[in-house]
Design an enzyme around this catalytic site. Structure first.
Site, mmCIF file in Angstrom:
data_model
loop_
_atom_site.group_PDB
_atom_site.id
_atom_site.type_symbol
_atom_site.label_atom_id
_atom_site.label_comp_id
_atom_site.label_asym_id
_atom_site.label_seq_id
_atom_site.Cartn_x
_atom_site.Cartn_y
_atom_site.Cartn_z
ATOM 1 N N GLY A 46 0.838 -1.191 0.000
ATOM 2 C CA GLY A 46 0.000 0.000 0.000
ATOM 3 C C GLY A 46 0.873 1.242 0.000
ATOM 4 O O GLY A 46 2.069 1.162 0.314
ATOM 5 N N GLN A 51 3.231 9.908 1.407
ATOM 6 C CA GLN A 51 4.534 9.222 1.437
ATOM 7 C C GLN A 51 5.413 9.608 0.253
ATOM 8 O O GLN A 51 6.626 9.386 0.281
ATOM 9 C CB GLN A 51 4.348 7.697 1.492
ATOM 10 C CG GLN A 51 3.733 7.231 2.816
ATOM 11 C CD GLN A 51 3.559 5.729 2.850
ATOM 12 O OE1 GLN A 51 2.582 5.203 2.352
ATOM 13 N NE2 GLN A 51 4.519 5.032 3.422
ATOM 14 N N CYS A 92 6.292 -0.338 7.355
ATOM 15 C CA CYS A 92 5.914 0.865 6.605
ATOM 16 C C CYS A 92 7.081 1.280 5.732
ATOM 17 O O CYS A 92 8.222 1.295 6.199
ATOM 18 C CB CYS A 92 5.548 1.992 7.584
ATOM 19 S SG CYS A 92 5.036 3.514 6.757
ATOM 20 N N LEU A 93 6.787 1.628 4.481
ATOM 21 C CA LEU A 93 7.849 2.046 3.565
ATOM 22 C C LEU A 93 8.516 3.339 4.040
ATOM 23 O O LEU A 93 9.643 3.616 3.651
ATOM 24 C CB LEU A 93 7.282 2.227 2.149
ATOM 25 C CG LEU A 93 6.753 0.933 1.509
ATOM 26 C CD1 LEU A 93 6.061 1.245 0.189
ATOM 27 C CD2 LEU A 93 7.878 -0.078 1.321
ATOM 28 N N HIS A 134 -3.982 1.318 8.196
ATOM 29 C CA HIS A 134 -2.609 1.835 8.203
ATOM 30 C C HIS A 134 -2.498 3.030 7.241
ATOM 31 O O HIS A 134 -1.912 4.067 7.578
ATOM 32 C CB HIS A 134 -1.649 0.696 7.801
ATOM 33 C CG HIS A 134 -0.230 1.090 7.583
ATOM 34 N ND1 HIS A 134 0.796 0.641 8.397
ATOM 35 C CD2 HIS A 134 0.367 1.863 6.640
ATOM 36 C CE1 HIS A 134 1.942 1.147 7.958
ATOM 37 N NE2 HIS A 134 1.720 1.885 6.893
ATOM 38 N N GLU A 135 -3.091 2.884 6.042
ATOM 39 C CA GLU A 135 -3.017 3.958 5.045
ATOM 40 C C GLU A 135 -3.857 5.168 5.458
ATOM 41 O O GLU A 135 -3.449 6.313 5.270
ATOM 42 C CB GLU A 135 -3.481 3.459 3.668
ATOM 43 C CG GLU A 135 -2.731 2.253 3.114
ATOM 44 C CD GLU A 135 -1.232 2.406 3.096
ATOM 45 O OE1 GLU A 135 -0.731 3.543 3.170
ATOM 46 O OE2 GLU A 135 -0.545 1.373 3.036
ATOM 47 N N HIS A 138 -1.982 7.422 7.639
ATOM 48 C CA HIS A 138 -1.064 8.330 6.935
ATOM 49 C C HIS A 138 -1.781 9.619 6.533
ATOM 50 O O HIS A 138 -1.200 10.701 6.588
ATOM 51 C CB HIS A 138 -0.500 7.660 5.680
ATOM 52 C CG HIS A 138 0.657 6.738 5.918
ATOM 53 N ND1 HIS A 138 1.844 7.154 6.490
ATOM 54 C CD2 HIS A 138 0.833 5.426 5.623
ATOM 55 C CE1 HIS A 138 2.693 6.119 6.543
ATOM 56 N NE2 HIS A 138 2.103 5.059 6.032
HETATM 57 O O1 GNR Z 1 4.098 -2.603 2.427
HETATM 58 C C1 GNR Z 1 3.534 -2.477 3.513
HETATM 59 N N1 GNR Z 1 3.298 -3.575 4.274
HETATM 60 C C2 GNR Z 1 2.509 -3.553 5.411
HETATM 61 C C3 GNR Z 1 2.576 -4.654 6.251
HETATM 62 C C4 GNR Z 1 1.784 -4.710 7.381
HETATM 63 C C5 GNR Z 1 0.918 -3.668 7.658
HETATM 64 C C6 GNR Z 1 0.862 -2.569 6.849
HETATM 65 C C7 GNR Z 1 1.646 -2.507 5.718
HETATM 66 S S1 GNR Z 1 1.532 -1.137 4.655
HETATM 67 C C8 GNR Z 1 3.148 -1.132 3.997
HETATM 68 C C9 GNR Z 1 3.284 -0.066 2.934
HETATM 69 C C10 GNR Z 1 3.132 1.293 3.574
HETATM 70 O O2 GNR Z 1 3.960 1.818 4.254
HETATM 71 N N2 GNR Z 1 1.981 1.889 3.402
HETATM 72 O O3 GNR Z 1 1.745 3.074 3.975
HETATM 73 NI NI NI Z 2 2.967 3.127 5.753
#
Ligand code: GNR
Ligand code: NI
Length: 171
Positions: A46, A51, A92-93, A134-135, A138
């Site tokens: 995601g 980001q 998270c990236l 999670h997104e 952000h």
């Molecule tokens: O790639 C991603 N893997 C992930 C793994 C577990 C819970 C959430 C994520 S999202 C993350 C990509 C990202 O940072 N999205 O904002």
């Molecule tokens: Ni993230």
């Protein structure tokens, strides 16, 4: 399409509250295409627009094994459908190489505009529920390490800063 640079903590832009999109047009689709390419390049599932430094309420996601089924969420609204929460080890990236458990509701409703600007509504469970929450965070300027203890969060930020410096030294 282009791969864009992904911001990492403690970049202050990751704390911004993203703004609603006025409508889905070709310029927004170009951003979403770049986001998908950036997400695939980084092997993420995601990505939120902030980001890549764009404070718009836009999310892309691909939970498919073959990485060929991108989903687009514009102006998403989520409503928890249960108080039951479950921990999941998140990453998270924007916080590379850091993973830790976060508790989130296991089922949520997601209302959004898609790639064509059409209104959609879906029930999210499992990894979809984890990822969309999670997104969504952000878009509110929240990164998953904000849920951890201060000690863990500070360690995570230091680790990322070190990694980013090491990467910069090799380029
Ligand atoms: O790639 C991603 N893997 C992930 C793994 C577990 C819970 C959430 C994520 S999202 C993350 C990509 C990202 O940072 N999205 O904002
Ligand atoms: Ni993230």
């Amino acid at each position: 399409m282009a791969v864009r640079e992904i911001l990492t903590v403690p970049d202050p832009r990751l704390k911004l509250v993203s703004k609603p999109v006025e409508g889905v047009d070709d310029a927004l689709r170009a951003l979403m295409d770049d986001m998908v390419e950036t997400m695939y390049d980084a092997n993420g599932i995601g990505l939120a627009a902030i980001q890549v430094g764009v404070d718009k309420r836009v999310i892309v996601m691909d939970l498919s094994d073959d990485r060929n089924d991108p989903k687009f969420f514009v102006n998403p609204v989520i409503t928890p459908l249960t108080e039951d929460a479950k921990p999941y080890q998140e990453g998270c990236l924007s916080v590379p190489d850091v993973f830790d458990d976060v508790d989130r509701p296991i089922e949520v409703k997601v209302e959004y505009l898609d790639y064509d600007g059409e209104r959609r509504e879906e029930i999210a469970t499992d990894l979809f529920a984890v990822c969309i929450q999670h997104e969504m965070d952000h878009l509110e300027g929240i990164v998953f390490i904000d849920y951890l203890s201060r000690l863990k969060r500070e360690r995570a930020v230091k680790k990322v800063q070190k990694l980013v410096r090491a990467r910069a030294a090799t380029v």
